[in-house]
Design an enzyme around this catalytic site. Structure first.
Site, PDB file in Angstrom:
ATOM      1  N   TRP A  69      31.118  47.670  50.504  1.00 40.39           N
ATOM      2  CA  TRP A  69      31.626  47.590  49.126  1.00 40.39           C
ATOM      3  C   TRP A  69      31.358  46.210  48.525  1.00 40.39           C
ATOM      4  CZ3 TRP A  69      34.208  50.080  45.179  1.00 40.39           C
ATOM      5  CH2 TRP A  69      34.860  49.277  44.241  1.00 40.39           C
ATOM      6  N   ASN A  96      32.009  44.091  44.514  1.00 41.06           N
ATOM      7  CA  ASN A  96      32.362  44.140  43.103  1.00 41.06           C
ATOM      8  C   ASN A  96      31.980  42.836  42.413  1.00 41.06           C
ATOM      9  OD1 ASN A  96      35.024  43.931  44.795  1.00 41.06           O
ATOM     10  ND2 ASN A  96      35.699  43.093  42.838  1.00 41.06           N
ATOM     11  N   ASP A  97      32.908  42.137  41.775  1.00 41.02           N
ATOM     12  CA  ASP A  97      32.584  41.060  40.846  1.00 41.02           C
ATOM     13  C   ASP A  97      31.576  40.047  41.395  1.00 41.02           C
ATOM     14  OD1 ASP A  97      34.946  42.344  40.250  1.00 41.02           O
ATOM     15  OD2 ASP A  97      36.043  40.537  39.713  1.00 41.02           O
ATOM     16  N   GLN A 126      32.356  39.510  45.358  1.00 43.99           N
ATOM     17  CA  GLN A 126      33.459  40.110  46.086  1.00 43.99           C
ATOM     18  C   GLN A 126      32.908  41.186  47.023  1.00 43.99           C
ATOM     19  OE1 GLN A 126      37.308  39.401  44.886  1.00 43.99           O
ATOM     20  NE2 GLN A 126      35.905  37.687  45.137  1.00 43.99           N
ATOM     21  N   TRP A 170      37.247  49.378  48.481  1.00 38.57           N
ATOM     22  CA  TRP A 170      37.818  48.067  48.181  1.00 38.57           C
ATOM     23  C   TRP A 170      38.852  47.681  49.241  1.00 38.57           C
ATOM     24  CZ3 TRP A 170      42.496  45.780  47.216  1.00 38.57           C
ATOM     25  CH2 TRP A 170      42.455  44.495  46.657  1.00 38.57           C
ATOM     26  N   ASP A 218      41.049  34.424  37.995  1.00 37.50           N
ATOM     27  CA  ASP A 218      39.633  34.371  37.623  1.00 37.50           C
ATOM     28  C   ASP A 218      39.291  33.150  36.764  1.00 37.50           C
ATOM     29  OD1 ASP A 218      39.766  36.855  38.857  1.00 37.50           O
ATOM     30  OD2 ASP A 218      39.810  37.965  36.984  1.00 37.50           O
ATOM     31  N   GLU A 229      41.094  39.757  32.342  1.00 39.85           N
ATOM     32  CA  GLU A 229      40.602  39.213  33.595  1.00 39.85           C
ATOM     33  C   GLU A 229      39.145  38.801  33.443  1.00 39.85           C
ATOM     34  OE1 GLU A 229      40.996  42.008  36.777  1.00 39.85           O
ATOM     35  OE2 GLU A 229      39.914  43.615  35.775  1.00 39.85           O
ATOM     36  N   ASP A 244      41.478  44.913  31.757  1.00 36.04           N
ATOM     37  CA  ASP A 244      41.947  45.604  32.953  1.00 36.04           C
ATOM     38  C   ASP A 244      42.403  47.028  32.656  1.00 36.04           C
ATOM     39  OD1 ASP A 244      42.579  45.662  35.711  1.00 36.04           O
ATOM     40  OD2 ASP A 244      44.674  45.252  35.272  1.00 36.04           O
TER      41      ASP A 244
END
Length: 583
Positions: A58, A60-61, A77, A85, A185, A238, A267
């Site tokens: 996985w 993400n950001d 991430q 996640w 963040d 975020e 979000d």
């Protein structure tokens, strides 16, 4: 920090309640996920070839993106234990060209009381003495979101493999009145004329999203400003980003009009919007341009599956580069079976349009080094009423880069723009008038990842209406994946955006570039004015069975003035060990 917190009950409700919902994944408290076997074999059929993703698991950001001493750094991430996640660390990859990447060990992972429950998103800043600093959100032992700093252990290491977290962390803790569970963040920091450092952190006050400003003299002790840099009635903000852009593609100071951009990720809805305007360094006030929508109806980098984005200044080429994450739109069970989830969009150069109305984006030029076999279509008429034309000459259209220019032959056939749509977003209009709904001018464009029988296809198209503001035509651009796959349990939203182009003034011409990469369809309308990324999962149009077509379901004929389609080679993703052995 964008958390995948999907449950299929929410998925079905979203799909049924509103086909115009921009949500990619629902935002809610983390829910239990199926367990993932870290040794599970990876299913490569729909893995991307030139969009960044690690070999498995996985992601993400994008985090801490930067250019430092000849090397591009991408932190992101990552779950090192599975394709859902959880267990999040800062993974790290480096490149010299933004195309081929060397995978390094994780740079930041939970080790201390100030990040024992997680190392979430953040940014990198290069200090005046040349030292890079990472500011990131840690989840401490009380589950508070706090901001921490980390520095490279060895500046002589060109890859900056190891990072050290000082014991004086956290450097920013949530103070009185700050929601400690929604405080995250940090942006790249900047230094004002007074010598003080500044950065922005995303938070919320009830339903109001806030970009909170903090200042520091030494990058260690930070104090909040008396007021937020900006706020909006949109829920939690975020992954904020704040940076200057100009009307040239060069860096600020190189000429052209300069504005400051504030981007936030929402979000609640899982899309982003941005404003730009004037920033006063002396008073730390930011005032968006009055003509811009400021909220849920604001301008977006991308009107599709694109979230938690981050930019950096590429000092080598004097350009601002944008990274963004594209989540999966299949199920968690599918991701576990595949062994991977999440990709990064192709890095994009971003600048302010010459008329100062919006940002413009374009894939970095480096990816064109992957272009291979080439097919061309020039001055071909595609008749109205449901015609289509296959673009032949590619061994496979599953991994391709297509640049096309269309010309509308009869704008008088454009349908009136329904007055009921004036208050709606583009996605609502496209959901009502999709790729198979015949019209006056359009829908016309591309069928990508199509099989021979057209049972599977993803449509990227334009539709032109008359009767817009000031008598100008309204141009709608859509990605319609409703027929993209025969697989079950997929989320297949139609994404759309309006395109700021005066087709009557430019002879009816509209440009389109689409990057096709197995499960990614990433499109740029009218030279990057409108961008849309979709995730699709074909079952028939895969590998050498994937085809590319031009289609026209409108009454007006369309001319393909030129179309260049290139097979794309795969980027090289190697481990640190493999890279060392090759030297």
């Amino acid at each position: 920090m964008a958390i995948r917190t999907w449950t299929w009950v929410v998925f079905l409700l979203l799909a049924l309640v509103s086909s115009s919902s921009p949500s990619v994944r629902a935002a809610e408290a983390p829910s239990p996920q199926p367990s993932a076997d870290p040794n599970l074999a990876v299913d490569d059929v729909l893995r991307t070839g030139y969009h960044f993703q690690p070999p498995k698991h996985w992601i993400n950001d994008s985090n801490g993106v930067m250019y430092y001493k000849g090397v591009y750094h991408l932190f992101y991430q990552y779950n090192p234990k599975g394709a859902v996640w959880g267990n999040i660390v800062w993974a790290h990859a480096v490149s010299t060209d933004l195309v081929d990447w060397v995978m390094l060990p994780p740079a930041i992972y939970p080790t201390a009381p100030f990040d024992v429950n997680g190392c979430w998103s953040g940014s990198a800043t290069v200090l005046p003495d040349g030292t890079p600093a990472i500011m990131y959100t840690g989840i401490d032992g009380e589950n508070r979101q706090v901001q921490n700093v980390a520095y490279p252990k060895d500046l002589s290491d060109p890859y900056l493999r190891e990072w050290v977290k000082p014991d004086y962390n956290p450097v920013i803790a949530p103070g009185p009145g700050i929601n400690a569970t929604a405080f995250r963040d940090p942006t790249t920091a900047w230094q004002g004329p007074d010598g003080l450092w500044r950065l922005v952190i995303g938070t919320k006050d009830n339903h109001r999203g806030l970009a909170m400003l903090y200042r520091s003299r030494d990058f260690r002790q930070w104090a909040p400003a008396s007021r937020a840099l900006h706020s909006g009635d949109t829920g939690m903000w975020e992954c904020p980003d704040f940076y200057p852009v100009t009307t040239t593609t060069a860096s600020p100071g190189a000429g052209g009009v300069t504005k400051h951009v504030l981007k936030v990720s929402l979000d609640l809805t899982r899309f982003e919007y941005y404003t730009f305007g004037e920033y006063d360094h002396a008073t730390d006030t930011y005032v968006p341009d009055a003509a811009l929508a400021d909220g849920n109806d604001g301008l977006r980098y991308d009107y599709g599956n694109f979230y938690a984005s981050k930019t950096f200044l590429d000092t080598a080429k004097q350009r601002r580069v944008l990274w963004g994450w594209a989540n999966e739109s299949d199920s968690a069970a599918d991701d576990i079976r595949k062994g991977w989830a999440g990709v990064q969009a192709v890095p994009r150069k971003v600048w302010l349009s010459s008329d100062g109305k919006q940002l413009v984006q374009w894939p970095v030029a480096e990816i064109e080094s992957l272009r291979g076999a080439h097919a061309n279509v020039t001055d071909r008429l595609v008749k109205g009423g449901g015609s289509h034309l296959e673009v032949t000459g590619l061994a496979s259209a599953a991994q391709a880069d297509v640049e096309a220019a269309f010309q509308v032959m009869d704008l008088d056939k454009a349908e009136p723009f329904d007055p009921a749509w004036r208050g709606a977003d583009a996605q609502t209009v496209c959901a009502a008038r999709g790729a198979n709904a015949k019209g006056g001018v359009g829908p016309f464009g591309l069928w990508v990842l199509a099989n021979d029988e057209h049972q599977e296809r993803t449509a990227v198209f334009f539709r032109v209406f008359k009767g817009g503001d000031g008598g100008k035509h309204v141009v709608l651009m859509c990605n319609d994946p409703s027929m993209s796959s025969h697989a079950d349990n997929l989320y297949k939203p139609t994404f759309a955006g309006f395109v700021d182009v005066d087709v009557a003034q430019n002879g009816g011409k509209i440009a389109l570039r689409t990057l096709i990469d197995h499960s990614v369809v990433e499109s740029f309308g009218e030279h990057g004015k409108t961008c849309i990324l979709s995730r699709v999962y074909p079952t028939k149009a895969v590998g050498d069975k994937a085809r590319l077509y031009v289609f026209n379901n409108g009454e007006s004929d369309i001319k393909v003035t030129h179309l260049n389609a290139y097979e794309m080679q795969s980027a090289k993703i190697t481990s640190d060990t493999e890279e060392a052995q090759s030297r």
